[in-house]
Scaffold this motif. Structure first.
Motif, PDB file in Angstrom:
ATOM      1  N   GLY A  78      34.676  34.259   6.882  1.00 35.80           N
ATOM      2  CA  GLY A  78      33.528  34.210   5.990  1.00 35.80           C
ATOM      3  C   GLY A  78      33.484  33.016   5.051  1.00 35.80           C
ATOM      4  O   GLY A  78      32.648  32.956   4.174  1.00 35.80           O
ATOM      5  N   PHE A  79      34.407  32.046   5.214  1.00 35.13           N
ATOM      6  CA  PHE A  79      34.380  30.877   4.332  1.00 35.13           C
ATOM      7  C   PHE A  79      33.624  29.747   5.015  1.00 35.13           C
ATOM      8  O   PHE A  79      33.804  29.526   6.208  1.00 35.13           O
ATOM      9  CB  PHE A  79      35.802  30.421   4.015  1.00 35.13           C
ATOM     10  N   TYR A  80      32.811  29.053   4.284  1.00 32.82           N
ATOM     11  CA  TYR A  80      32.185  27.866   4.864  1.00 32.82           C
ATOM     12  C   TYR A  80      32.063  26.790   3.797  1.00 32.82           C
ATOM     13  O   TYR A  80      31.942  27.075   2.608  1.00 32.82           O
ATOM     14  CB  TYR A  80      30.819  28.190   5.472  1.00 32.82           C
ATOM     15  N   ARG A  81      32.174  25.571   4.234  1.00 35.35           N
ATOM     16  CA  ARG A  81      32.133  24.444   3.314  1.00 35.35           C
ATOM     17  C   ARG A  81      30.724  24.196   2.813  1.00 35.35           C
ATOM     18  O   ARG A  81      29.760  24.459   3.532  1.00 35.35           O
ATOM     19  CB  ARG A  81      32.605  23.174   4.032  1.00 35.35           C
ATOM     20  N   HIS A  82      30.667  23.647   1.629  1.00 36.34           N
ATOM     21  CA  HIS A  82      29.377  23.235   1.096  1.00 36.34           C
ATOM     22  C   HIS A  82      28.861  22.082   1.956  1.00 36.34           C
ATOM     23  O   HIS A  82      29.630  21.176   2.300  1.00 36.34           O
ATOM     24  CB  HIS A  82      29.539  22.786  -0.355  1.00 36.34           C
ATOM     25  N   PRO A  83      27.596  22.096   2.307  1.00 42.57           N
ATOM     26  CA  PRO A  83      27.123  21.064   3.239  1.00 42.57           C
ATOM     27  C   PRO A  83      26.920  19.689   2.610  1.00 42.57           C
ATOM     28  O   PRO A  83      26.565  18.742   3.309  1.00 42.57           O
ATOM     29  CB  PRO A  83      25.789  21.637   3.728  1.00 42.57           C
ATOM     30  N   GLY A  84      27.173  19.543   1.311  1.00 39.67           N
ATOM     31  CA  GLY A  84      26.944  18.261   0.636  1.00 39.67           C
ATOM     32  C   GLY A  84      27.720  17.123   1.274  1.00 39.67           C
ATOM     33  O   GLY A  84      28.851  17.302   1.723  1.00 39.67           O
ATOM     34  N   LYS A  85      27.107  15.949   1.276  1.00 36.22           N
ATOM     35  CA  LYS A  85      27.750  14.811   1.924  1.00 36.22           C
ATOM     36  C   LYS A  85      28.419  13.890   0.921  1.00 36.22           C
ATOM     37  O   LYS A  85      29.222  13.036   1.290  1.00 36.22           O
ATOM     38  CB  LYS A  85      26.700  14.030   2.730  1.00 36.22           C
ATOM     39  N   PHE A  86      28.080  14.006  -0.350  1.00 33.62           N
ATOM     40  CA  PHE A  86      28.711  13.176  -1.371  1.00 33.62           C
ATOM     41  C   PHE A  86      29.806  13.965  -2.068  1.00 33.62           C
ATOM     42  O   PHE A  86      29.672  15.167  -2.285  1.00 33.62           O
ATOM     43  CB  PHE A  86      27.677  12.726  -2.410  1.00 33.62           C
ATOM     44  N   SER A  87      30.863  13.282  -2.445  1.00 34.62           N
ATOM     45  CA  SER A  87      31.854  13.943  -3.296  1.00 34.62           C
ATOM     46  C   SER A  87      32.367  12.966  -4.335  1.00 34.62           C
ATOM     47  O   SER A  87      32.409  11.759  -4.120  1.00 34.62           O
ATOM     48  CB  SER A  87      32.987  14.558  -2.502  1.00 34.62           C
ATOM     49  N   LEU A  88      32.749  13.535  -5.468  1.00 38.37           N
ATOM     50  CA  LEU A  88      33.250  12.761  -6.596  1.00 38.37           C
ATOM     51  C   LEU A  88      34.641  13.314  -6.899  1.00 38.37           C
ATOM     52  O   LEU A  88      34.815  14.537  -6.979  1.00 38.37           O
ATOM     53  CB  LEU A  88      32.310  12.971  -7.791  1.00 38.37           C
ATOM     54  N   GLY A  89      35.612  12.432  -7.065  1.00 38.12           N
ATOM     55  CA  GLY A  89      36.971  12.949  -7.238  1.00 38.12           C
ATOM     56  C   GLY A  89      37.780  12.202  -8.276  1.00 38.12           C
ATOM     57  O   GLY A  89      37.462  11.073  -8.659  1.00 38.12           O
TER      58      GLY A  89
END
Lengths: 415, 198
Positions: free
Chosen positions: A179-190
């Motif tokens: 039941g886990f799925y990744r957020h579909p966002g393509k940008f990430s800030l780290g």
């Protein structure tokens, strides 16, 4: 001991007094290697910082190997076991003979006035269909019940399936397969921080110059179909020894003499006297020189640009390989003043012999990123990397190019 | 150790103190500087206790690792150079024992018959000879291990017979007799060398 034996000793003592042969330069390299290994092997909390990069890289490599082995050898849960579980839980219908019911429902008296031919045909078809269903039911029942006696089923459940299932289900939860799925966002800030072990080869005769530096990084990443592009800002903080030749003036004994203060008649011998004397040390200021050090701090601002590709993804876990380049500028420099130890010394002069450092660099990077999704948006990242510099750290001298190994750890958020 | 033979002073120079302090903090730069300061002197010691240059280099390397590993135990009492030299000698002796166990080193008591010939003649030869350092080192290296260790420790490094006996695990009289034999052996070898050069 006779005279000739004395001569032998003297011959060797005098002959070898100033003997100073030169060993191969490889000896120091061996000493340096031996010390590195000793420091690494004798890990404790006092030298933890010194070995952090080795420990980190080893840990990441170990985790990587375990993870790879796990991903390779643990596939989906075993189909046999799942079938067994379904079979055991399957309930046999309470009315296993629906044929009789159907027959009763379709049984129409022959004297009802309705032509019986189509009915008979329909009945016949119905009969064949029901017979087929009955046959299938019997076949399925035989197939399912035959391999498992109640005792065997119990044993499988208790001793194998339940145990394996527990671990499989636990892993599924950890890995995010349930039941886990990744957020579909393509940008990430780290944000991440880490340590970098820098090595500047200094030639055969001198030991390599090494330094540990701390890194802090802000990064932005775009990801699409597994391909990634990343940039950001990185601060590299170095702490290094500045070297100085100090010429100073110090008090020292230049000679001593025996001073006779007075004399008294010797009570045991009237013809002699006893001298009351004192050793007097004469001191003067003497010019001396010494090599001393002071701690200097340098900060470099680095702008990386790197490209990556996600090699593997399994639930929450992922591995990405990346490579790229970076440009680095010296942003701050704190030079500490060297200090002689306290005492009656007078400072005369310091000559700074610290090799001049480069203020701008270009470098190539390559590394791996192991990531774990902590939630749909937040990801923990661990990045071991190798960095090759295009110029030596010191501007003077004909040195080969340095390299460094490092590890970063941090969090990133998807948008 | 006897104090008269080695002109070592217990006073450490300021530079030495700085280097030792840096080494105690594990700074590789200071370790390198300390090595550069002493490696020739220490190599000369290792050469005297070994059979050849390669073996001496191995000993030097191992001993310097020990020096840096244990430098925090050096409290400043006594000569630092003497402390290092003692580590070099101990490492050499350990290496010799190790080689002996592995059978790569032989205890050459076979020179006994050689020494008994013309003893009187050799003992009378006390004339001045001139040999260069390589020849002297070569002569020491040619000595059988037992003689070499006792001679180097007593005549060149200033150990007493009691200290030699304790270090090598031998009797004090054995130490004395080996020293005597080593001297005779060296005398003969020097005579040979000087005769050849005439």
């Amino acid at each position: 001991m006779d005279h000739s034996q004395d001569n032998i000793d003297q011959l060797f003592q005098q002959g070898l007094d100033d003997y100073s042969p030169t060993p191969s330069p490889k000896v120091w390299q061996g000493v340096s290697r031996g010390l590195s290994w000793t420091e690494f092997a004798s890990f404790n909390f006092t030298n933890f910082a010194h070995n952090i990069y080795l420990i980190s890289v080893s840990s990441v490599a170990l985790v990587g190997v375990i993870l790879t082995a796990f991903l390779t050898f643990s596939g989906n849960p075993s189909p046999e076991l799942l079938t067994t579980e379904v079979i055991v839980n399957q309930e046999i219908p309470s009315n296993p003979n629906p044929v009789e019911v159907s027959r009763a429902a379709t049984s129409i008296p022959s004297d009802s006035g309705i032509t019986s031919e189509p009915d008979e045909q329909a009945n016949e078809k119905q009969k064949i269909r029901l017979e087929k269903q009955k046959q299938e039911q019997i076949t399925r029942t035989e197939l399912t019940i035959m391999p498992l006696t109640p005792r065997a089923a119990y044993q499988v459940l208790e001793k194998d399936t339940v145990k394996r299932d527990f671990w499989t289900r636990t892993w599924d939860k950890i890995a995010g397969l349930e039941g886990f799925y990744r957020h579909p966002g393509k940008f990430s800030l780290g944000l991440s921080s880490g340590i970098d072990k820098f090595v500047q080869p200094m030639g055969e005769k001198i030991n390599d110059y090494t330094a540990n530096s701390n890194t802090s990084q802000l990064k932005v990443r775009y990801e699409n179909y597994g391909f990634q592009i990343e940039t950001g800002l990185m601060l590299n903080k170095w702490e290094d020894d500045g070297l100085y030749n100090a010429n100073y003036r110090d008090w020292d004994t230049i000679y001593s003499y025996i001073r006779v203060d007075y004399f008294i008649p010797d009570p045991t011998n009237p013809d002699s006297v006893v001298l009351i004397k004192e050793i007097v040390y004469v001191c003067d200021s003497v010019d001396k020189s010494a090599l001393i050090s002071a701690s200097n701090k340098y900060t470099y601002l680095t702008i990386p640009l790197q490209f990556g590709y996600k090699l593997a993804e399994y639930g929450r876990f992922g591995v990405t390989a990346w490579l790229g380049g970076a440009i680095s500028f010296e942003s701050t420099r704190q030079i500490s003043s060297p200090a002689l130890p306290s005492g009656a010394r007078t400072k005369v002069s310091y000559i700074d012999i610290t090799p001049e450092r480069r203020t701008q660099w270009f470098m190539y990077n390559a590394g791996l990123r192991f990531d774990i999704m902590l939630s749909r948006r937040i990801q923990l990242e661990i990045e071991p990397y190798y960095r090759a510099y295009t110029k030596p750290v010191f501007t003077n001298g004909n040195l080969s190019n340095p390299h460094s190994l490092g590890i970063n750890a941090g969090l990133s958020v998807k948008f | 150790m006897k104090t008269g033979q080695s002109n070592e002073t217990n006073m450490l120079s300021f530079e030495d103190l700085q280097l030792i302090d840096g080494c105690k903090r594990g700074k590789r730069q200071f370790q390198n500087l300390l090595y550069q300061r002493y490696f020739r002197k220490m190599f000369a010691v290792c050469l005297r206790y070994s059979n050849n240059q390669a073996e001496a280099e191995d000993i030097l390397q191992e001993a310097f690792v020990k020096v840096f590993k244990n430098i925090s135990s050096y409290t400043g009492n006594g000569s630092f150079e003497g402390w290092m030299k003692r580590i070099m000698i101990n490492t050499s002796l350990t290496q010799y024992q190790k080689n002996k166990r592995m059978g790569t080193s032989v205890d050459l008591e076979v020179v006994e018959p050689y020494l008994t010939e013309n003893d009187e003649k050799s003992e009378q030869s006390g004339r001045a000879v001139s040999l260069n350092t390589d020849q002297l080192i070569g002569l020491i290296q040619k000595l059988p291990a037992g003689y070499k260790h006792v001679f180097s420790m007593y005549a060149l490094d200033g150990f007493t017979h009691q200290e030699i006996a304790d270090s090598l695990g031998i009797n004090i009289n054995t130490s004395k007799s080996q020293l005597s034999k080593a001297r005779k052996y060296l005398q003969k070898e020097i005579e040979k060398l000087t005769e050849n050069t005439r």
